[in-house]
Design an enzyme around this catalytic site. Structure first.
Site, PDB file in Angstrom:
ATOM      1  N   CYS A 107      -1.063  10.447  -9.086  1.00 45.58           N
ATOM      2  CA  CYS A 107       0.352  10.254  -8.773  1.00 45.58           C
ATOM      3  C   CYS A 107       0.640  10.662  -7.335  1.00 45.58           C
ATOM      4  O   CYS A 107      -0.190  11.275  -6.667  1.00 45.58           O
ATOM      5  CB  CYS A 107       1.219  11.046  -9.740  1.00 45.58           C
ATOM      6  SG  CYS A 107       1.206  10.360 -11.419  1.00 45.58           S
ATOM      7  N   HIS A 167       6.817  11.831  -7.406  1.00 44.92           N
ATOM      8  CA  HIS A 167       7.538  12.997  -7.917  1.00 44.92           C
ATOM      9  C   HIS A 167       7.620  14.109  -6.881  1.00 44.92           C
ATOM     10  O   HIS A 167       6.854  14.163  -5.911  1.00 44.92           O
ATOM     11  CB  HIS A 167       6.884  13.508  -9.208  1.00 44.92           C
ATOM     12  CG  HIS A 167       5.476  14.029  -9.042  1.00 44.92           C
ATOM     13  ND1 HIS A 167       5.195  15.348  -8.758  1.00 44.92           N
ATOM     14  CD2 HIS A 167       4.280  13.395  -9.149  1.00 44.92           C
ATOM     15  CE1 HIS A 167       3.887  15.519  -8.684  1.00 44.92           C
ATOM     16  NE2 HIS A 167       3.304  14.346  -8.920  1.00 44.92           N
TER      17      HIS A 167
END
Length: 669
Positions: A588, A569
């Site tokens: 992440c 992301h």
């Protein structure tokens, strides 16, 4: 009945063979019991009939029959699910090899066995241990190949099977790695490669009979530049080890540019050994008085003079301040400084020499060596060339690049050459796990290297820096396929982050939720008033952050199926990309210039060009875009970089995984 009337070792062979084969075909387990019970007793019997039977059957035939007996036994073990020595794939490959040959031995010629031994010894260049393949046993087998006596048959059968097993195991380890990654990491989901193409019986037999064993080994290794680079690096560091390695820096204070210290000479030699430092070749017309060391010494002297001048002027001013008129103080101070703080005075003072023991007078080049101070060894001066060598080392080691030797850089410099050799060996095995059948198009996340690269047609077309999971919230290692992208994403706070990070902040200040645009939802998705929730017992609530410029996931999320709730992301935390080591996330992967990657991934998705992406982002509304073609993604972990086909660099083992792999790699089977 004739067979039963013959005694001796040959009788045992024939009887065992007959009983095993009969039992295998008919399923008569009582016959197997007779065979197992009878064989030891028969093996002890000696009779002249043994020699008579030996004349009827040559040694190769007897060896073939005994091999068949053992292969049938192995088949029974596999069929019944009993544990066999080695992996199931290797056992099946061994059985298949001899079935295809009608159990005929293949290592009856000394030249064949010698070529196998040489090929197995070459596995040291791959970071494997030749003794894992019983090389020493095989060397002892060479003299027995010419022994056709009945008594030698059991030993020759054992050597035959040992040689074939060693060959197949070596092929397997070159193809899939020696260490089983799934046994070390439950998150691992990369499939092991099928042995069939490598261990095809006809292909293996042909390589033995034609003397092409080394060639088959070479074909089985990963055909990838990274693997070649790691092998070259292993050879290079082993040569350094043979030459004595490199010196270690003793514990001490931070060494900064232009420092003068005996440790600097050690540092210079340390970096000279590994090639970061190369002795400079100064221009022939250069001013002989301005060597790199002297440049530093002169700079140090000027710095010392200015420091003393400032301190003394301040002291002198305060001591006479009460005796002077305000109008006279400025000129008197200037005169005092001129008369006292000449360069000669500064460096003839015993007190200044004690305070600035690493400084020398800048009067001239000759004064550097001819002053009353002891001569300075140029090797002990942290000059500009050594500073650049240190910076190069720091860049390659993912350290902060400041040219100084602080604790982190000192620790990296002091890692021994043997530890570096082990690190390369570990990563060679990791390369064997991954580098076969790499897809021509993929997104590769190098977790320990804090970077991501997009490959098309096996060539890198885009790369960027990333932030990965912290040591206690690691980014998992697995593979998947990117299937869709979320623009203007909301962020649902994961349970771990909620429990460990967000709840403590909310309990301290409930305004944290409003300041970060986080809404509170019940199990049905209904929004709740944060003030109505008991944040010490919040129950089954969900916290969701709205999309926006400061949202945790930035402008886009790149998604792929996995059981870890991990994705790539965008991020508002852009300054963190300037750090050398970037393990900051909760698992992440935060991507720098993420929107560039989004555009590349959507390049083959109709109507989603850069203008369409920008238009959708401008709305501020959350939207999912499915890729027309899924793109493979690999999250990989290795602690060596392939700089070129002949040069490597080392990365920090941020998750402390190397030692675990090394232990398994060194384990003797």
């Amino acid at each position: 009945m004739i067979v039963l009337s013959v005694q001796g070792r040959s009788c045992m062979v024939l009887l065992s063979e007959w009983l095993w084969r009969f039992a295998a075909v008919k399923g008569y387990w009582f016959v197997l019991a007779i065979s197992v019970a009878a064989s030891p007793a028969l093996a002890q019997e000696r009779n002249p009939n043994t020699e008579a039977l030996g004349k009827m059957l040559d040694s190769s035939t007897l060896i073939a029959r005994e091999i068949e007996v053992q292969m049938v036994a192995l088949q029974l073990d596999v069929a019944e699910g009993r544990q066999v020595s080695g992996s199931r794939q290797l056992t099946e490959a061994l059985i298949g090899f001899y079935e295809q040959r009608q159990y005929r031995p293949v290592w009856g010629e000394a030249d064949r066995l010698q070529k196998l031994i040489e090929a197995l010894e070459s596995l040291a260049d791959d970071g494997l241990n030749p003794e894992d393949y019983q090389v020493e046993h095989l060397r002892h087998a060479l003299p027995l190949l010419s022994d056709d006596s009945i008594e030698a048959i059991p030993i020759r059968v054992a050597d035959e099977l040992r040689a074939t097993n060693a060959y197949l195991r070596a092929l397997y380890h070159l193809y899939n790695g020696k260490v089983d990654p799934a046994g070390l990491d439950p998150q691992w989901n990369f499939e092991l490669q099928d042995m069939a193409p490598v261990a095809d019986g006809a292909r293996v037999a042909d390589s033995i009979e034609s003397g092409q064993i080394a060639q088959l080994f070479e074909q089985t290794r990963p055909q990838h530049a990274t693997y070649r680079s790691f092998k070259a690096g292993l050879q290079y560091y082993r040569q350094l080890a043979d030459q004595g390695g490199w010196p270690s820096l003793p514990v001490g204070a931070t060494l900064k540019p232009c420092a003068v210290d005996p440790q600097v000479a050690v540092l210079r030699q340390r970096l000279r050994v590994t090639g970061e430092y190369v002795d400079p070749v100064l221009p022939m017309d250069a001013d002989a008085s301005q060597t790199p060391a002297e440049v530093c010494l002169i700079a140090n002297a000027k710095t010392a003079a200015l420091a003393l001048s400032s301190a003394a002027a301040s002291a002198a001013g305060s001591s006479v301040a009460d005796e002077m008129s305000p109008t006279m103080r400025g000129s008197e101070n200037a005169s005092s400084a001129d008369s006292v703080f000449t360069e000669e005075a500064v460096f003839s003072s015993s007190s200044s020499a004690a305070s600035f023991s690493t400084m020398v007078p800048p009067e001239s080049a000759s004064s550097v060596q001819s002053s009353s101070a002891a001569p300075v060894n140029p090797d002990e001066v942290f000059d500009e060339y050594l500073v650049e060598a240190v910076k190069k080392f720091q860049r390659e080691q993912y350290l902060e690049v400041d040219g100084a030797i602080g604790p982190a850089t000192r620790a990296a410099l002091n890692i021994s050459v043997q530890s570096r050799i082990d690190q390369i060996r570990v990563n060679l095995d990791r390369a064997r796990w991954l580098l076969h059948n790499i897809p021509p198009e993929m997104l590769l996340v190098d977790v320990a290297g804090f970077k991501v690269t997009y490959f098309k047609n096996n060539l890198p077309i885009w790369n960027s820096r990333v932030q990965v999971g912290m040591a206690y919230r690691t980014t998992p290692i697995f593979k998947s396929e990117i299937n869709y992208i979320t623009l203007n994403p909301t962020w649902t706070v994961p349970p771990t982050i909620l429990r460990k990070d967000v709840l403590p902040k909310v309990r301290k200040d409930i305004n944290y939720l409003r300041e970060h645009n986080i809404r509170v939802l019940d199990s049905s998705g209904k929004e709740l008033d944060p003030a109505a929730v008991d944040w010490y017992k919040p129950g089954n609530v969900t916290l969701r952050q709205d999309a926006g410029d400061d949202a945790a996931l930035g402008k886009a999320v790149i998604r792929f199926p996995n059981s870890h709730a991990v994705y790539l992301h965008d991020t508002p935390h852009q300054k963190l990309f300037n750090k050398s080591q970037r393990a900051f996330s909760s698992g992440c992967i935060r991507v720098e210039r993420a929107l560039e990657l989004v555009e590349l991934l959507l390049a083959e998705t109709p109507t989603w060009d850069s203008a369409a992406i920008a238009k959708s982002l401008a709305t501020g509304k959350t939207r999912n875009v499915t890729l027309a073609k899924r793109v493979p993604i690999l999250l990989a972990y290795w602690t060596v970089d392939a700089v070129s086909e002949t040069q490597i660099a080392f990365k920090p083992d941020i998750y402390a995984r190397d030692a675990i792999v090394l232990k398994a790699l060194n384990k003797r089977d």
